[in-house]
Scaffold this active site. Structure first.
Site, short mmCIF file in Angstrom:
data_model
loop_
_atom_site.label_atom_id
_atom_site.label_comp_id
_atom_site.label_asym_id
_atom_site.label_seq_id
_atom_site.Cartn_x
_atom_site.Cartn_y
_atom_site.Cartn_z
N LYS A 173 0.84 -1.21 0.00
CA LYS A 173 0.00 0.00 0.00
C LYS A 173 0.88 1.26 0.00
CE LYS A 173 -3.62 2.67 0.59
NZ LYS A 173 -4.74 2.88 -0.29
N LYS A 241 -0.48 11.43 5.38
CA LYS A 241 -0.22 10.37 6.37
C LYS A 241 0.46 9.17 5.70
CE LYS A 241 -3.35 7.49 6.72
NZ LYS A 241 -3.93 6.17 6.53
P1 NAD Z 1 -12.55 7.90 8.32
O1 NAD Z 1 -11.84 8.93 9.13
O2 NAD Z 1 -13.72 8.28 7.48
O3 NAD Z 1 -13.04 6.68 9.28
C1 NAD Z 1 -12.35 6.21 10.38
C2 NAD Z 1 -13.37 5.80 11.45
O4 NAD Z 1 -12.66 5.27 12.57
C3 NAD Z 1 -14.21 6.97 11.96
O5 NAD Z 1 -15.58 6.63 11.91
C4 NAD Z 1 -13.72 7.17 13.39
O6 NAD Z 1 -14.73 7.63 14.27
C5 NAD Z 1 -13.27 5.76 13.76
N1 NAD Z 1 -12.30 5.72 14.84
C6 NAD Z 1 -11.12 6.38 14.92
N2 NAD Z 1 -10.50 6.08 16.08
C7 NAD Z 1 -11.30 5.20 16.73
C8 NAD Z 1 -11.20 4.52 17.98
N3 NAD Z 1 -10.16 4.70 18.78
N4 NAD Z 1 -12.21 3.70 18.34
C9 NAD Z 1 -13.29 3.53 17.54
N5 NAD Z 1 -13.43 4.14 16.34
C10 NAD Z 1 -12.45 4.97 15.95
O7 NAD Z 1 -11.41 7.22 7.42
P2 NAD Z 1 -11.61 6.37 6.08
O8 NAD Z 1 -11.56 7.27 4.89
O9 NAD Z 1 -12.74 5.42 6.26
O10 NAD Z 1 -10.22 5.57 6.07
C11 NAD Z 1 -9.96 4.48 6.90
C12 NAD Z 1 -8.62 3.89 6.49
O11 NAD Z 1 -8.68 3.46 5.11
C13 NAD Z 1 -7.46 4.90 6.55
O12 NAD Z 1 -6.30 4.25 7.01
C14 NAD Z 1 -7.31 5.36 5.10
O13 NAD Z 1 -6.00 5.81 4.80
C15 NAD Z 1 -7.66 4.10 4.35
N6 NAD Z 1 -8.17 4.30 3.01
C16 NAD Z 1 -9.05 5.30 2.73
C17 NAD Z 1 -9.49 5.48 1.42
C18 NAD Z 1 -10.45 6.59 1.08
O14 NAD Z 1 -10.63 6.86 -0.12
N7 NAD Z 1 -11.11 7.22 2.03
C19 NAD Z 1 -9.05 4.63 0.40
C20 NAD Z 1 -8.19 3.58 0.72
C21 NAD Z 1 -7.75 3.43 2.03
#
Ligand code: NAD
Length: 300
Positions: A173, A241
């Site tokens: 990744k 990040k």
């Molecule tokens: P996001 O911020 O929308 O979602 C993360 C969720 O985790 C939130 O709902 C938050 O409340 C929850 N959370 C955080 N800390 C917590 C804790 N201690 N306990 C319980 N819940 C907790 O992020 P996202 O866009 O869904 O991304 C998630 C992961 O996927 C990241 O690592 C991101 O880099 C990766 N990712 C994102 C995308 C994208 O297009 N958004 C694509 C590929 C990969």
């Protein structure tokens, strides 16, 4: 294993549609997020929410996390009310967040110390891929565990590849994020140069799509630059990040990543300019400001 009960922690942009697809596929789901709204939404589809990550682990055969960054995963696994102490022998923990492979390699032996198993399985494909269950999933950890979890991955994604040992998925990744970031920078520089020369950047994009410079980034992000469409997609904040993960892994291994460092600094500048929540194609705005020209169809 008969149909396993799946725990899902982190119901954000990506996690919520992934959890929804698991429910649709018939899995019993136990969920947790520190924000209440997405928990309620998934509960309305039939999931249970016991109130903490630890309780999710206690009730699940497979536990998935989809959290923002390495410290969040460390907190949910190792912290107070974390899942580690609730893992039973045979439980499988799958981290689908994008985090540091070094952190993955620190957590995996602790999970195995509970006679449980861990896979790192970060994804690419964005919110659209999560909703449509077409994510690419790159997986590290024991191959036999990967084979057993394949039916679960197939509910969320399409191109699912076992890469190697613990951390290999995260390493893949990080490599993906380097290529994407540097290509956005290249496309941005090319279109800004054309615009400054008075040449139509829309026509430049169209011409380049037929040759060696062709890429998904030129196609999609190039079009976003022309349309001035910087609604996220993938936020600058999260891509920064990911480049930090690549750079710190490079530092730990003695691998210089000079071009990655330049784009990471550009993302840092954009965050300082309050553009961290914009789509990463907004990288072009920094190049435009340095060149005092804007990429627009027609090139004027
Ligand atoms: P996001 O911020 O929308 O979602 C993360 C969720 O985790 C939130 O709902 C938050 O409340 C929850 N959370 C955080 N800390 C917590 C804790 N201690 N306990 C319980 N819940 C907790 O992020 P996202 O866009 O869904 O991304 C998630 C992961 O996927 C990241 O690592 C991101 O880099 C990766 N990712 C994102 C995308 C994208 O297009 N958004 C694509 C590929 C990969």
């Amino acid at each position: 294993m008969s149909t396993p009960t799946v725990g899902f922690i982190g119901l954000g942009i990506m996690g919520k549609p992934m959890a929804r697809n698991l429910i649709k596929a018939g899995y019993r789901l136990i969920v947790h997020d520190r924000v209440e709204a997405p928990v309620r939404e998934i509960m309305s589809l039939g999931a249970q929410a016991p109130g903490s990550a630890r309780q999710v682990a206690a009730l699940s055969d497979v536990v998935i996390t989809m959290l923002p960054d390495s410290p969040d995963v460390q907190d949910v696994v190792l912290g107070k009310d974390g899942i580690l102490e609730a893992l039973r022998p045979g439980t499988i923990y799958i981290d689908m967040s994008t985090i540091s492979p070094i952190v993955t390699r620190e957590i995996a032996p602790l999970v195995e110390g509970k006679d449980a198993e861990m896979l790192d399985a970060p994804v690419s494909g964005g919110e659209k891929g999560a909703i449509e269950a077409t994510l690419s999933i790159m997986v590290g950890g024991p191959k036999d565990v990967f084979d057993r979890m394949l039916p679960i991955f197939q509910v969320m994604g399409k191109n699912i590849v076992h890469i190697g040992d613990h951390g290999a998925g995260q390493m893949t990744k990080a490599a993906n994020q380097i290529v994407v970031a540097l290509t956005i920078q290249a496309v941005g520089e090319a279109l800004v140069l054309a615009a400054k020369a008075g040449v139509d950047p829309a026509k430049v994009r169209q011409a380049l799509l037929g040759g060696f410079a062709q890429s998904r980034i030129l196609e999609l992000h190039g079009q976003r630059m022309l349309d001035r469409n910087f609604q996220p997609g993938f936020r600058i904040r999260l891509h920064q990040k990911d480049l930090n993960i690549a750079l710190s892994t490079g530092k730990a291994l003695g691998v210089p990543l000079p071009a990655t460092a330049v784009v990471q600094e550009a993302f840092t500048a954009l965050r300082g300019m309050d553009r961290g929540e914009l789509d990463h194609s907004a990288l072009v705005t920094l190049i435009e400001e340095m060149a005092r020209v804007e990429v627009k169809p027609g090139g004027k």
